[in-house]
Design an enzyme around this catalytic site. Structure first.
Site, PDB file in Angstrom:
ATOM      1  N   HIS A  97      -8.432  30.368   8.205  1.00  0.00           N
ATOM      2  CA  HIS A  97      -9.415  30.655   8.940  1.00  0.00           C
ATOM      3  C   HIS A  97     -10.310  29.464   9.350  1.00  0.00           C
ATOM      4  O   HIS A  97     -11.207  28.756   8.787  1.00  0.00           O
ATOM      5  CB  HIS A  97     -10.330  31.251   7.818  1.00  0.00           C
ATOM      6  N   TYR A 118     -20.194  26.193  -8.131  1.00  0.00           N
ATOM      7  CA  TYR A 118     -20.581  26.531  -9.067  1.00  0.00           C
ATOM      8  C   TYR A 118     -19.990  27.786  -9.809  1.00  0.00           C
ATOM      9  O   TYR A 118     -19.790  28.175 -10.796  1.00  0.00           O
ATOM     10  CB  TYR A 118     -22.076  26.625  -9.581  1.00  0.00           C
ATOM     11  N   ARG A 152     -13.088  39.194  14.691  1.00  0.00           N
ATOM     12  CA  ARG A 152     -13.994  38.893  13.985  1.00  0.00           C
ATOM     13  C   ARG A 152     -14.766  40.277  13.436  1.00  0.00           C
ATOM     14  O   ARG A 152     -15.044  40.519  12.247  1.00  0.00           O
ATOM     15  CB  ARG A 152     -15.134  38.203  14.704  1.00  0.00           C
TER      16      ARG A 152
END
Length: 867
Positions: A78, A122, A32
């Protein structure tokens, strides 16, 4: 079946916790938080870019919704929250976060004001051309290893085949378990040049690399102060880089109101929140922790950043700006911690080691790509060789195929008859009839020859490392030509350390020292100019048995050198002296300087900087004078420094600044003066612990009272303009433009005498008369060299100060008695006189001297022009 008791495995809780925590920590570190040193990416970034590559979102393809990309990444690679994936995607599209953004975003992706991006439904995205050219190129050519995804249904790359040192290009930051990384971004062209330099010279030093890669290059621009932090980071992997925004001064015009000075901020340090910084400044102004600011507003637009900080009328812009640097995020530190994964292990890397790791990885990818291409070329050429065998024996092969019972039989017979492989036999059987034409046969032959040449070249690449390095250099050059950009961050050699003096305005001030050892500082503006022969204002609250001893003007940033009667010098900055009002007594000087009780301060001198060209001219009460380089006093210890050696009973009285070409003017209490040069012929330089030579011969009962320095250019110009030293009663046109010797008596009388009336003599003479006293008990109080437009400040024994213009004082000859300068009480007398220093924005001293010389020459030529 085992009982529950039998299924319980006894274990040490400490050992179990330790091993479990270490496994978790390594999982976080590797999976990570820390980037890989080879491609500079963390797993989430790598997965996002690979998913977009699989979706075909190249730079020349249409945008796709970010929600589509996030869903692809979550479903295939993921298995974490969508917020983590979208946040990583957004950051790779922000041009204020990444030096070279890896994703081209369409829509609201946040701002430097820390505004959040729009929701993923969006916004749209696609890859930048640099990402495809440098990170994803050749990923299908077996250049890197692939591994199973979380459920084994897909394959994902372990590392990207990066062609650029991405870890340094865009930097990285992350917090793991027990460790963290913080790597600054760099300029792409400089990094490419650095890698090429490492290829050409593997033994290159870090210092040599720093000449090519001078430091980080932040996307928001700004400045880096000093190179020590960069050097530490590049050498050891850790360092602190001081970042500063870019600010300038402007005059803002207001309709109907006076113009105001303003600070304009156009660039901010990396990762600084603009809106948060403005809010912080406003809070500090309201809390009165920042002074001098009247208004702050953000005028940023699509053309760039512009933060306007309007100042109050009495504010000093440089002081306000330094306070902004000191107390707000306008100046910040970037803590460099270049930690990255090397072979799966976290390592702290210097810049050279980082480039070496990248170069080793790049060599490996070139080798793997070459082997892949060689294998593909050999396989293709193997088929072409089968075609050529078939074309050579075309009729026989056709008859063989027609006579075969089925396809497997034809295939086996071809392999047995013509020693063909399984692949070659299959290819011949699948061969189209149009390939049998003469033209197609020529193409097959030509393609075979090209493949043979390619195979030979690929084998040569694998056999010679220098060929691999040439390929790396060529590819880097192509990337630089296409994606290089100018440096945005300027590296200042000055470390920009903000000391106390940076936060203090450099004002004109008066320093006043009394006989009983009280000292204080007052702004010159406290005393406005008054007419001649007025009483003046009280400058200090004096005791009955106290009086003013020293009175000088200087700037708050100047060094003050205090000389004692025993020949010891002490030093302070002018701003370190407490400021007091006109009525204040001041602070005891013994609280600021370690002066023994038996010593008294006899001279105070203001020095701006310690140069080799300047000298200190010292004059003792016994009449000894000496010249010592000013640089010898640049490091004065806390307990003082010996300035001069004295004879028994002698005392150091006057110290002035001079240059080797200047001249010295000395006056006695009975009004005699001597004028001699300060050059090596008359006064050779001596070290600090020396006595000096005789300055002036005195009559019985007379004593030295004053000393001043005359610039050599002024003396030469005056003497060239006036050649009438014998006629002391004549004042010529050249005398009207100065400079003059200001002669002031203890009773408050004074006059200006042209410098030409004091001819140069040899040292140790009797000198010339400077003034004729009106009263028999009057004495000379001071001799000063003044010029056109100067202002004086006179102080009496009782602390009454008057400020007046030199031009108001009459120009007279040496035998004249002078005019009234200050009206004194019966028992009061002039104690000291000082010239007000010019404003900081005016011309430097050398320019002022040249202006005086020009004025003298013009005045001397005036009568000839009229005739």
């Amino acid at each position: 079946m085992a009982t529950p008791e039998e299924r319980i495995v006894p274990t040490d809780l400490r050992v179990e916790m330790q091993s479990s925590y270490l496994e978790y920590a390594m999982s976080v570190i590797v999976g990570r938080a820390l980037p890989d040193a080879r491609d500079g990416l963390k797993p989430v970034h790598r997965r996002i870019l690979y998913a977009m590559h699989e979706l075909g979102l190249a730079a020349d393809r249409p945008f796709r919704k970010c929600a589509r990309v996030v869903g692809e990444v979550l479903g295939k690679y993921h298995p974490h929250g969508d917020t983590a994936v979208y946040d990583a995607l957004v950051r790779m599209a922000q041009d204020f976060s990444m030096r070279v953004p890896l994703i081209n975003g369409h829509g609201n992706f946040g701002s430097i004001d820390n505004d959040p991006p729009a929701a993923m439904r969006y916004t749209e995205c696609r890859l930048q051309s640099l990402t495809s050219d440098s990170l994803l190129q050749d990923i299908e050519s077996d250049t890197v290893d692939f591994a199973d995804n979380f459920d084994g249904s897909q394959q994902e790359p372990v590392v990207m085949p990066s062609r650029l040192p991405q870890l340094l290009l865009n930097g990285s930051s992350g917090i793991a378990v027990g460790m963290a990384t913080n790597i600054p971004p760099h300029n792409p062209g400089e990094l490419i040049d650095g890698v090429i330099a490492l290829i050409n010279n593997p033994d290159i030093s870090t210092a040599e690399l720093m000449e090519i890669i001078p430091g980080p290059d932040f996307p928001t621009g700004g400045q880096i102060l000093g190179r020590s932090g960069i050097r530490d980071a590049y050498m050891t992997g850790r360092g602190s880089v001081t970042m500063r925004g870019v600010a300038s001064m402007e005059t803002i015009e207001h309709r109907g109101r006076p113009d105001r000075e303003a600070i304009i901020i156009t660039e901010l340090p990396y990762q600084t929140n603009k809106a948060g910084m403005i809010e912080r400044i406003a809070e500090m102004v309201n809390e009165r922790r920042l002074e001098g600011i009247s208004d702050i507003r953000d005028e940023s637009d699509r053309d760039g950043m512009r933060i306007v900080i309007e100042l109050k009328r009495d504010a000093y812009p440089r002081v306000v700006l330094n306070n902004l640097y000191k107390q707000t995020p306008l100046q910040n530190n970037f803590g460099v911690n270049m930690l990255a994964l090397v072979n799966g292990e976290p390592q702290l890397l210097g810049i050279k080691r980082m480039l070496e790791v990248f170069l080793e990885f790049r060599e490996e990818t070139i080798v793997r790509r070459t082997r892949y291409e060689l294998r593909r070329a050999e396989e293709k050429d193997h088929i072409l060789q089968g075609y050529l065998i078939a074309l050579t024996n075309l009729d026989a092969i056709i008859a063989l195929i027609r006579g075969a019972a089925d396809t497997p039989a034809a295939k086996q017979e071809l392999m047995d008859t013509y020693s063909l492989s399984d692949l070659q036999a299959d290819a011949i059987l699948q061969m189209q009839l149009r390939r049998l034409t003469a033209l197609e046969a020529d193409k097959i032959q030509q393609e075979h020859e090209e493949l043979v040449a390619k195979i030979t070249d690929l084998q040569d690449i694998l056999a010679r490392r220098e060929r691999i390095l040439e390929i790396i250099t060529t590819e880097l050059g192509e990337l630089k030509a296409k994606h290089d950009s100018p440096r945005r961050t300027v590296i200042e050699m000055d470390d920009g350390e903000l000391t106390d003096i940076s936060l203090i305005a450099n004002e004109q001030v008066v320093i006043l020292v009394t006989d009983q050892g009280y000292i204080k500082r007052m702004p010159v503006a406290t005393f406005e100019a008054q007419s001649r022969a007025t009483r003046g204002k009280a400058g200090a609250k004096m005791k009955e048995d106290d009086g003013v001893q020293h009175f000088i003007t200087c700037y708050t940033h100047d060094y003050l050198l205090f000389f004692s009667d025993r020949g010891v010098t002490y030093a302070l900055r002018a701003y370190q002296i407490a400021e007091g009002s006109r009525a204040a007594r001041g602070m005891p000087i013994v609280q600021m300087l370690p002066i023994p009780k038996e010593e008294a301060i006899t001279s105070v001198l203001a020095v701006r900087e310690f140069t080799d060209e300047d000298y200190l001219v010292m004059l003792t009460q016994g009449g000894f004078v000496k010249k010592t380089a000013l640089s010898a006093f640049s490091n004065i210890r806390t307990n003082g420094l010996i300035a001069i050696s004295l004879e028994e009973g002698d005392h150091l009285r006057w110290v002035r600044l001079a240059r080797n070409t200047d001249s010295i003017l000395i006056g006695s209490r009975r009004g005699m003066t001597i004028h001699f040069k300060a050059n090596d012929d008359q006064l050779r330089p001596l070290g600090r612990p020396t006595r000096g030579v005789r300055a002036m011969s005195l009559r019985d009962g007379d004593e030295l009272i004053s000393m001043d320095i005359l610039p050599s250019q002024v003396v030469e110009a005056v003497q060239a303009a006036e050649n009438d030293d014998d006629d002391d009663d004549t004042i010529t046109n050249g005398s009207e433009s100065g400079p003059w010797v200001l002669v002031i008596t203890a009773s408050g009388l004074g006059k200006r005498v042209p410098v030409a009336k004091f001819r140069l003599q040899n040292r140790a003479g009797m000198g010339l008369m400077a003034i004729k006293f009106r009263k028999r008990d009057d004495t000379l109080a001071s001799l000063l060299v003044v010029g056109e437009g100067d202002e004086l400040m006179l102080v009496t024994n009782r602390g009454i100060i008057i400020r007046q213009r030199v031009n108001d004082i009459s120009i007279q000859s040496r035998p004249a008695t002078g005019v009234r300068l200050q009206r004194l009480d019966a028992e009061d007398a002039i104690a000291a006189v000082a010239v007000v220093p010019p404003a900081l924005q005016e011309e430097p001293f050398e320019d002022t001297v040249e202006a005086i010389v020009e004025a003298i020459e013009e005045a001397a030529e005036a009568p000839a022009q009229e005739e």
